[in-house]
Design a protein around this motif. Sequence first.
Motif, PDB file in Angstrom:
ATOM      1  N   GLY A  21      10.358  -0.483 -18.479  1.00  0.00           N
ATOM      2  CA  GLY A  21      12.019  -0.976 -18.980  1.00  0.00           C
ATOM      3  C   GLY A  21      12.478  -2.023 -18.350  1.00  0.00           C
ATOM      4  N   ARG A  22      11.875  -2.670 -17.196  1.00  0.00           N
ATOM      5  CA  ARG A  22      12.414  -3.616 -16.418  1.00  0.00           C
ATOM      6  C   ARG A  22      11.528  -4.844 -16.584  1.00  0.00           C
ATOM      7  N   SER A  23      12.015  -6.197 -16.738  1.00  0.00           N
ATOM      8  CA  SER A  23      11.380  -7.407 -16.828  1.00  0.00           C
ATOM      9  C   SER A  23      11.371  -8.068 -15.349  1.00  0.00           C
ATOM     10  N   ASP A  24      12.133  -7.796 -14.674  1.00  0.00           N
ATOM     11  CA  ASP A  24      12.134  -8.190 -13.029  1.00  0.00           C
ATOM     12  C   ASP A  24      10.992  -7.593 -12.298  1.00  0.00           C
ATOM     13  N   PRO A  25      10.525  -8.326 -11.328  1.00  0.00           N
ATOM     14  CA  PRO A  25       9.315  -7.897 -10.592  1.00  0.00           C
ATOM     15  C   PRO A  25       9.904  -6.640  -9.725  1.00  0.00           C
ATOM     16  N   ILE A  26       9.890  -5.371 -10.065  1.00  0.00           N
ATOM     17  CA  ILE A  26      10.257  -4.282  -9.061  1.00  0.00           C
ATOM     18  C   ILE A  26       9.457  -3.238  -9.458  1.00  0.00           C
ATOM     19  N   THR A  27       8.939  -2.344  -8.611  1.00  0.00           N
ATOM     20  CA  THR A  27       7.915  -1.198  -8.635  1.00  0.00           C
ATOM     21  C   THR A  27       9.094  -0.018  -9.107  1.00  0.00           C
ATOM     22  N   PRO A  28       8.511   0.893  -9.654  1.00  0.00           N
ATOM     23  CA  PRO A  28       8.945   2.276 -10.350  1.00  0.00           C
ATOM     24  C   PRO A  28       9.366   2.940  -8.709  1.00  0.00           C
ATOM     25  N   ASN A  40      14.924   2.355   0.642  1.00  0.00           N
ATOM     26  CA  ASN A  40      14.894   1.785  -0.677  1.00  0.00           C
ATOM     27  C   ASN A  40      14.102   2.461  -1.771  1.00  0.00           C
ATOM     28  N   TYR A  41      13.251   3.259  -1.506  1.00  0.00           N
ATOM     29  CA  TYR A  41      12.449   4.005  -2.427  1.00  0.00           C
ATOM     30  C   TYR A  41      11.932   3.083  -3.585  1.00  0.00           C
ATOM     31  N   THR A  42      11.686   1.717  -3.347  1.00  0.00           N
ATOM     32  CA  THR A  42      11.068   0.954  -4.369  1.00  0.00           C
ATOM     33  C   THR A  42      10.442  -0.264  -3.530  1.00  0.00           C
ATOM     34  N   VAL A  43       9.813  -1.182  -4.167  1.00  0.00           N
ATOM     35  CA  VAL A  43       9.381  -2.315  -3.634  1.00  0.00           C
ATOM     36  C   VAL A  43       9.851  -3.419  -4.472  1.00  0.00           C
ATOM     37  N   ASP A  44      10.539  -4.499  -3.859  1.00  0.00           N
ATOM     38  CA  ASP A  44      11.018  -5.525  -4.500  1.00  0.00           C
ATOM     39  C   ASP A  44      10.656  -6.838  -3.787  1.00  0.00           C
ATOM     40  N   PRO A  45      10.771  -8.094  -4.470  1.00  0.00           N
ATOM     41  CA  PRO A  45      10.055  -9.332  -3.833  1.00  0.00           C
ATOM     42  C   PRO A  45      10.899  -9.637  -2.522  1.00  0.00           C
ATOM     43  N   GLN A  46      12.096  -9.055  -2.116  1.00  0.00           N
ATOM     44  CA  GLN A  46      12.628  -9.352  -0.783  1.00  0.00           C
ATOM     45  C   GLN A  46      12.648  -8.245   0.048  1.00  0.00           C
ATOM     46  N   ILE A  47      11.526  -7.506   0.026  1.00  0.00           N
ATOM     47  CA  ILE A  47      11.779  -6.038   0.681  1.00  0.00           C
ATOM     48  C   ILE A  47      11.489  -6.474   2.046  1.00  0.00           C
ATOM     49  N   TYR A  48      10.839  -7.650   2.609  1.00  0.00           N
ATOM     50  CA  TYR A  48      10.396  -7.937   3.705  1.00  0.00           C
ATOM     51  C   TYR A  48      11.746  -8.407   4.684  1.00  0.00           C
ATOM     52  N   GLY A  49      12.897  -8.933   4.028  1.00  0.00           N
ATOM     53  CA  GLY A  49      14.003  -9.423   4.633  1.00  0.00           C
ATOM     54  C   GLY A  49      13.764  -9.874   5.838  1.00  0.00           C
ATOM     55  N   VAL A  96       1.048  -1.341   0.007  1.00  0.00           N
ATOM     56  CA  VAL A  96      -0.071   0.048  -0.027  1.00  0.00           C
ATOM     57  C   VAL A  96       0.839   1.204   0.077  1.00  0.00           C
ATOM     58  N   ALA A  97       1.894   1.337   0.807  1.00  0.00           N
ATOM     59  CA  ALA A  97       2.794   2.389   0.876  1.00  0.00           C
ATOM     60  C   ALA A  97       3.372   2.765  -0.342  1.00  0.00           C
ATOM     61  N   GLY A  98       3.967   1.594  -0.880  1.00  0.00           N
ATOM     62  CA  GLY A  98       4.801   1.670  -2.353  1.00  0.00           C
ATOM     63  C   GLY A  98       3.787   2.235  -3.387  1.00  0.00           C
ATOM     64  N   TYR A  99       2.567   1.364  -3.425  1.00  0.00           N
ATOM     65  CA  TYR A  99       1.611   2.126  -4.590  1.00  0.00           C
ATOM     66  C   TYR A  99       1.392   3.642  -4.340  1.00  0.00           C
ATOM     67  N   LEU A 100       0.980   3.892  -3.212  1.00  0.00           N
ATOM     68  CA  LEU A 100       0.791   5.201  -2.903  1.00  0.00           C
ATOM     69  C   LEU A 100       1.900   6.331  -3.252  1.00  0.00           C
ATOM     70  N   LEU A 157       3.625  -7.836  -7.784  1.00  0.00           N
ATOM     71  CA  LEU A 157       4.854  -7.170  -8.380  1.00  0.00           C
ATOM     72  C   LEU A 157       4.809  -7.667  -9.730  1.00  0.00           C
ATOM     73  N   GLY A 158       4.280  -8.608 -10.302  1.00  0.00           N
ATOM     74  CA  GLY A 158       4.280  -9.165 -11.642  1.00  0.00           C
ATOM     75  C   GLY A 158       2.980  -8.202 -12.520  1.00  0.00           C
ATOM     76  N   THR A 159       2.101  -7.926 -11.937  1.00  0.00           N
ATOM     77  CA  THR A 159       0.853  -7.026 -12.445  1.00  0.00           C
ATOM     78  C   THR A 159       1.362  -5.813 -13.053  1.00  0.00           C
ATOM     79  N   SER A 160       0.800  -5.246 -14.261  1.00  0.00           N
ATOM     80  CA  SER A 160       1.027  -4.163 -14.968  1.00  0.00           C
ATOM     81  C   SER A 160       1.378  -3.077 -14.170  1.00  0.00           C
ATOM     82  N   PRO A 161       0.323  -2.531 -13.200  1.00  0.00           N
ATOM     83  CA  PRO A 161       0.295  -1.380 -12.357  1.00  0.00           C
ATOM     84  C   PRO A 161       1.639  -1.313 -11.881  1.00  0.00           C
ATOM     85  N   PHE A 162       2.237  -2.488 -11.184  1.00  0.00           N
ATOM     86  CA  PHE A 162       3.402  -2.357 -10.453  1.00  0.00           C
ATOM     87  C   PHE A 162       4.853  -2.492 -10.985  1.00  0.00           C
TER      88      PHE A 162
END
Lengths: 421, 429
Positions: B232-239, B328-337, B159-163, B223-228
Amino acid sequence: MTAATLIPTGRRTVDRQLAAGVTLALLGVMDLALFGLAGHTGTAKFGMSLAGASVHVPDLSLPARGTPIVAGAISIVLGALRIRLDLSPALRRTTMGAAIGLFLVSFLCWAAAGQTLSLVGLLQSTATRSIPIVLGALAGCLCERAGVINIAIEGQLLLGAFVAAVAASATGNLWVGLLTGSLAGGLLAAMLAAFAIAFVVDQVVLGVVLNVFASGLTGYLYDRILVTYQRTLNQPPVFRNWKVPVLGDIPIIGPVFFDSNVFLYLTYGALFLVQAFLFHTRWGLRVRAVGEHPVAAETVGIRVLATRYRNVILGGLVAGLGGAYLTIGSVGAFGKDISSGKGYIALAALIFGRWTPLGAVGAALVFGFADALQNVLSILGTPIPSDVLLMLPYAATILVVAGLVGKVRAPAADGRPYVKS
Amino acid sequence: MTAAAPATDPRPSGEHPAEGPKGFVAAFVEAIVEGSSTTVTVLAVVAAIVIGGILIAFSDPHVLGKMGHFFSAPGAALGAAWDSASAAYSAMFRGAIVNFHTVSAASRGGSVTAVFNPISETIVNATPLIFAGLAVMLPFRAGLFNIGATGQFIGGAIVAGYLGFAVSLPPFIHVVVAVAGGFAGGAAVGWFVGFLRARTGANEVIVTIMLNYVAEYFLLYVLGTSPFRRPGRSDPITPFMHGTARLPHLAGASLRINAGILVALAAAAAVSWLLKRSTLGFEIRAVGANARAARGAGMNVERGYILVMLIAGGLAGLAAASVVLGTNYTVDPQIYGTYGIDAITIALLGRGTPLGVVLASLLYGALHAGGVTMVAATQTPIEIVTVIQSVIVLFVAAPPLVRALFRLRTPKQAEAVPLLAAPAVVTEP
């Protein structure tokens, strides 16, 4: 608001009945709508024997749309019965098992529409993938029946896997690996026992800390030592399959239950022993007394603390065996966090199975099946995204724990240290 | 259990109540040899560092090579072992507290901010841990085990990332909205756990563990869906987050320390107020001490479970916001550490109080920040930090063990129940 809420009232049981019935009916609606009406036409073929089997069983063909519709209708009827009638516990469990089974059948028919799915292969893979979960759940059962919560199953699996791989590589002897892997699990369990019993530390938190400890220690030693000495310390041999004579040739049952390596047979042994000892011996009665009411147990002369130490360590030995399977029973080399949450799944299976060995094993098989299914489905190519598929077993556990199992009753003194004053 | 013994709560104090006309020094020495809980905590850290040092030294391939000649040259072997451990720990100190090279460079006109970089890193690493530690500690006081900070963290991160990247708002408002979104995202997940526990009696340990897995896969799916997707990146990471949604830096852009720590301290103060001063806090402690008695006294236990899990989830969501919007300024699949797991040990180390959680988080933050420098300088695997942390917690959990190890006396006052001791079955004398 006082006595009425303290004592389980009639209203509460009606709620349970309603929740369970609705859950069953929901499963039925999913069969009917998702897999039946929205499914593909055609037939789903299920392979009933493996290539090279001595007795060939013809494939089973089911209508891909008709089967889920019928299965869904049956589940909805079961749900309605569950709401209307006050069923006996055995019947309740049967309806639950039937609804889950029908759901799986519907799902498979939907996924395999127009294709062939090797059912025997799927079941065989279920049996092997369940091994660490079953052993972990049995370990939990041994501990918790004596009143010590074991969240550290995950760590015991991990340490067992690490030590088994290293010992088997260093000595070249698989049996040494198996034995030391089991002992490593026992060692971590001894730590759990000492801190939980002697130092009265909260057992849930303690278990998590021990998991972190095992993960950190094995991860550290892996990076520092196993990577450098890969050839001598992390290339263990793997136990070969040994087909049981005669029994292994029975169609369908043979390849699933009697054609695997020593770990599956040890798992049968562990299940049989735990079930028999816990419920049919004096030893088991004492263990359960310690887990339910330690004060009463002590009064009649049972040594509460000694019983707890022994059971926790015994459980660790069993979990360590499950850990050894992860390396020398399947893939060979150790990798970081190779247990990948199987210990936590085992814990869920234990609770799901109401702290009984047989129930826990049943639940563990469901998880093993979900695990095996993912592989098959990725080959068949279903329209569901793989991440959502991977999520399903966990989401299903939540649904079942909340909807069907509800407030399961742990051993009364589970997690409560015993302090003599 | 923390709330089980509020009356015997031994406040960690440097000195013992003076008996007779004793001076400060005598009282201080007395407190140390008697093994007060502060002493025990400090000694637990010392013992863990020693054990970690032994592990570092005797797993070093270089040292192991020298060990082969131990009997012909024991001095060389032990010297190599000492060098290995001290090199790792001094690198850790440089990364976590202060690097004296930067101090001498600053005195000769170099960068002053570089001197404060290690402290900044320690605080940045501690920030999400404070939130997550509170998220575990608060339900613990109500008798609930929140193993699910990971799942709640992920809810907040999404949620925070999307906003943060998808919405455009004026500067100050944007970051407030995004942080609030993080709270809401985590709170939604936490509420679900509390709701299931209250309405169906589902065991929260299982539900939270399962929800962690569900959330991890859900994050991967989202992270694989188009809004996220980042263009230009093929891996799952947000703008990247918009500049307006980022938590402002506190000491210039060259140090990572940001407003997140202020929010974290405010959250700790708020939780402290909640527990000590509010009606809800009283109910939480009462439910944690004895749910049946609380119900008998007319408290709504179910409502308490739902509220406490909602707040806890929100706190874990804030942890996510502090990472996503602060560093981090972005959300990636390992963000939760490993925040969710660390949080459990922090709650234990912090002895179930907000102040304790803050201090324990700072310790963990320092170990993490130092660990990064240590890996770069000495190639010691980062997992040693995890080992040291877990050993600290094990020692802190068992004061008698530490006292035996350092030959301390047991305090004269009746041994208080350890704060995170389980509710024991105690026989009548």
